[in-house]
Scaffold this active site. Structure first.
Site, short mmCIF file in Angstrom:
data_model
loop_
_atom_site.label_atom_id
_atom_site.label_comp_id
_atom_site.label_asym_id
_atom_site.label_seq_id
_atom_site.Cartn_x
_atom_site.Cartn_y
_atom_site.Cartn_z
N LYS A 39 37.09 46.01 36.77
CA LYS A 39 37.75 45.79 35.47
C LYS A 39 36.88 44.91 34.57
O LYS A 39 35.89 44.33 35.03
CB LYS A 39 39.11 45.12 35.71
CG LYS A 39 39.99 45.82 36.73
CD LYS A 39 40.66 47.07 36.22
CE LYS A 39 41.52 47.65 37.33
NZ LYS A 39 42.18 48.89 36.97
C1 LIG Z 1 43.37 49.03 37.94
C2 LIG Z 1 44.63 49.63 37.48
C3 LIG Z 1 45.87 49.18 37.96
C4 LIG Z 1 46.06 48.08 38.97
O1 LIG Z 1 45.21 48.13 40.03
P1 LIG Z 1 45.16 47.06 41.20
O2 LIG Z 1 44.06 47.57 42.05
O3 LIG Z 1 46.48 47.04 41.87
O4 LIG Z 1 44.85 45.72 40.59
C5 LIG Z 1 47.01 49.76 37.42
N1 LIG Z 1 46.94 50.72 36.49
C6 LIG Z 1 45.77 51.17 36.00
C7 LIG Z 1 45.77 52.22 34.95
C8 LIG Z 1 44.56 50.66 36.51
O5 LIG Z 1 43.40 51.13 36.04
#
Ligand SMILES: *Cc1c(COP(=O)(O)O)cnc(C)c1O
Length: 382
Positions: free
Chosen positions: A181
């Site tokens: 992210k």
């Molecule tokens: C990364 C992401 C999440 C959450 O991911 P985690 O791995 O649980 O932190 C939720 N929704 C979207 C669209 C994502 O890209």
């Protein structure tokens, strides 16, 4: 030498911040948790921020805090990461999919109203790949039908639409900090809301249903209450080690956005003249915080041709991905809800031709040039 799909951007500053926590007695529910939450709420411009151990747990807690459960429906997009839909299902509710707008790749506002039933409780839009396009229209429809908006902002930290930051559109919103992210805490997530009651509920639910204490220091002063549980809760706490990492990463967000914008610009310039490729639309009057760089092969390409391009890129040591597989066609979704190919044709057609290219802060101009040259050579041979 591989060119990777994604890399975190960690400096000595992050390493020192993490080590400082390790030298302190407060590894969890300590001062770094409070500091991270306050810094995050300030950055977005929202009253309350509640840190959790992943974006998925954050979305799940939004469902619980809003009282969404069995018999309820939540409208979302099938063109997203699986957690957007599974967080709804974990709460016992049903995800109702609405197809996407092929121009923005976000949920198509024009298709939402037919999906609303007596059981609909909320809309969960996703700013896919960082783009907030259409979010304002989704909010208008939600308001008209008196539905809560839960923003899955996990891919869009730092984006804004008409000057309004992502994370401020929904009644609740959630960010995520997995290493790919915009900022990372290793694992982690953040729930945002202006509503104190919803925030207090999330604070309790992330901490085994203990009574809400807005400040971590109250843990120690509350003493005997540590083993008093007011409701069924979970352990979704984010440790101070993760929070210390997050504080430094968040302080660098403008630098991160600029680096990523530059990488996206290189790709767009180097690939602009190739009509076999559909490049990401980029900002539509919005301030886009780039999450990934996902292009599409032209409509004439088949899924098999796309897959062979992916394979050929990998054999040339370039990591690529096929973001996303349609959520409604995941095996367990087909089994549980009976979805089939053809249910959401725009999503399906887009998914068949996407290619996510290597994309991260410190990708160099030379590396992007290698990626572009290799992609063109592979397409020439096709
Ligand atoms: C990364 C992401 C999440 C959450 O991911 P985690 O791995 O649980 O932190 C939720 N929704 C979207 C669209 C994502 O890209």
């Amino acid at each position: 030498m591989w060119i990777y799909l994604s890399r975190p951007d960690i400096t000595e500053k992050e390493i020192e911040a993490v080590c400082a926590v390790l030298r302190s007695p407060n590894l969890s529910l300590g001062p770094k948790l409070v500091e991270f939450e306050h810094a995050f709420a300030d950055y977005i411009g929202i009253k309350r921020a509640v840190a959790v151990n992943s974006g998925t747990s954050g979305l799940f807690l939004c469902m619980l805090a809003l009282g969404i459960g069995r018999g309820d429906e939540v409208i979302t997009t099938p063109f997203t990461f699986i957690a957007s839909a599974t967080s709804i299902m974990m709460a016992g509710a049903k995800p109702v999919f609405v197809d996407i707008d092929p121009a923005t790749l976000n949920i198509d506002p024009a298709k939402i109203e037919p999906g609303i039933t007596g059981g609909t409780k909320a809309i969960l839009p996703v700013e896919v790949f960082g783009s907030p396009a259409g979010l304002d229209n989704v909010c208008e429809i939600a308001q008209k039908h008196n539905l809560a908006v839960i923003e899955d902002a996990c891919e869009a930290l730092g984006s804004a639409l008409n000057g309004k930051k992502v994370g401020t559109f929904g009644r609740m919103s959630v960010f995520a900090f997995y290493p790919n992210k915009q900022i990372t805490t290793g694992e982690g997530g953040m729930i945002l809301t202006d509503d104190d009651d919803l925030a207090d509920m999330c604070v309790s639910l992330r901490n085994q249903g203990r009574g809400p204490h807005r400040f971590a220091s109250q843990k120690r002063s509350s003493g005997g209450n540590w083993l008093s549980h007011e409701r069924l809760g979970y352990n979704f706490r984010l440790s101070d080690i993760n929070c210390a990492l997050g504080i430094v990463q968040l302080s660098r967000i403008e630098q991160f956005k600029a680096k990523r914008r530059q990488v996206a610009k290189w790709y767009q310039e180097m690939l602009a003249d190739d009509d076999r490729l559909i490049l990401p639309a980029g900002p539509h009057g919005c301030d886009m915080s780039w999450f990934v760089f996902v292009l599409r092969l032209a409509d004439s390409f088949t899924r098999r041709q796309r897959d062979s391009v992916l394979e050929a890129m990998r054999s040339r040591n370039i990591q690529v991905a096929d973001y996303f597989t349609p959520v409604h066609l995941q095996p367990f979704m087909v089994e549980q809800f009976g979805y089939k190919r053809g249910d959401f044709p725009v999503t399906e057609s887009v998914c068949e031709r996407t290619i996510a290219l290597p994309f991260y802060n410190n990708l160099t101009e030379d590396e992007t040039a290698v990626v572009c040259r290799t992609l063109k050579e592979i397409l020439d041979k096709n």
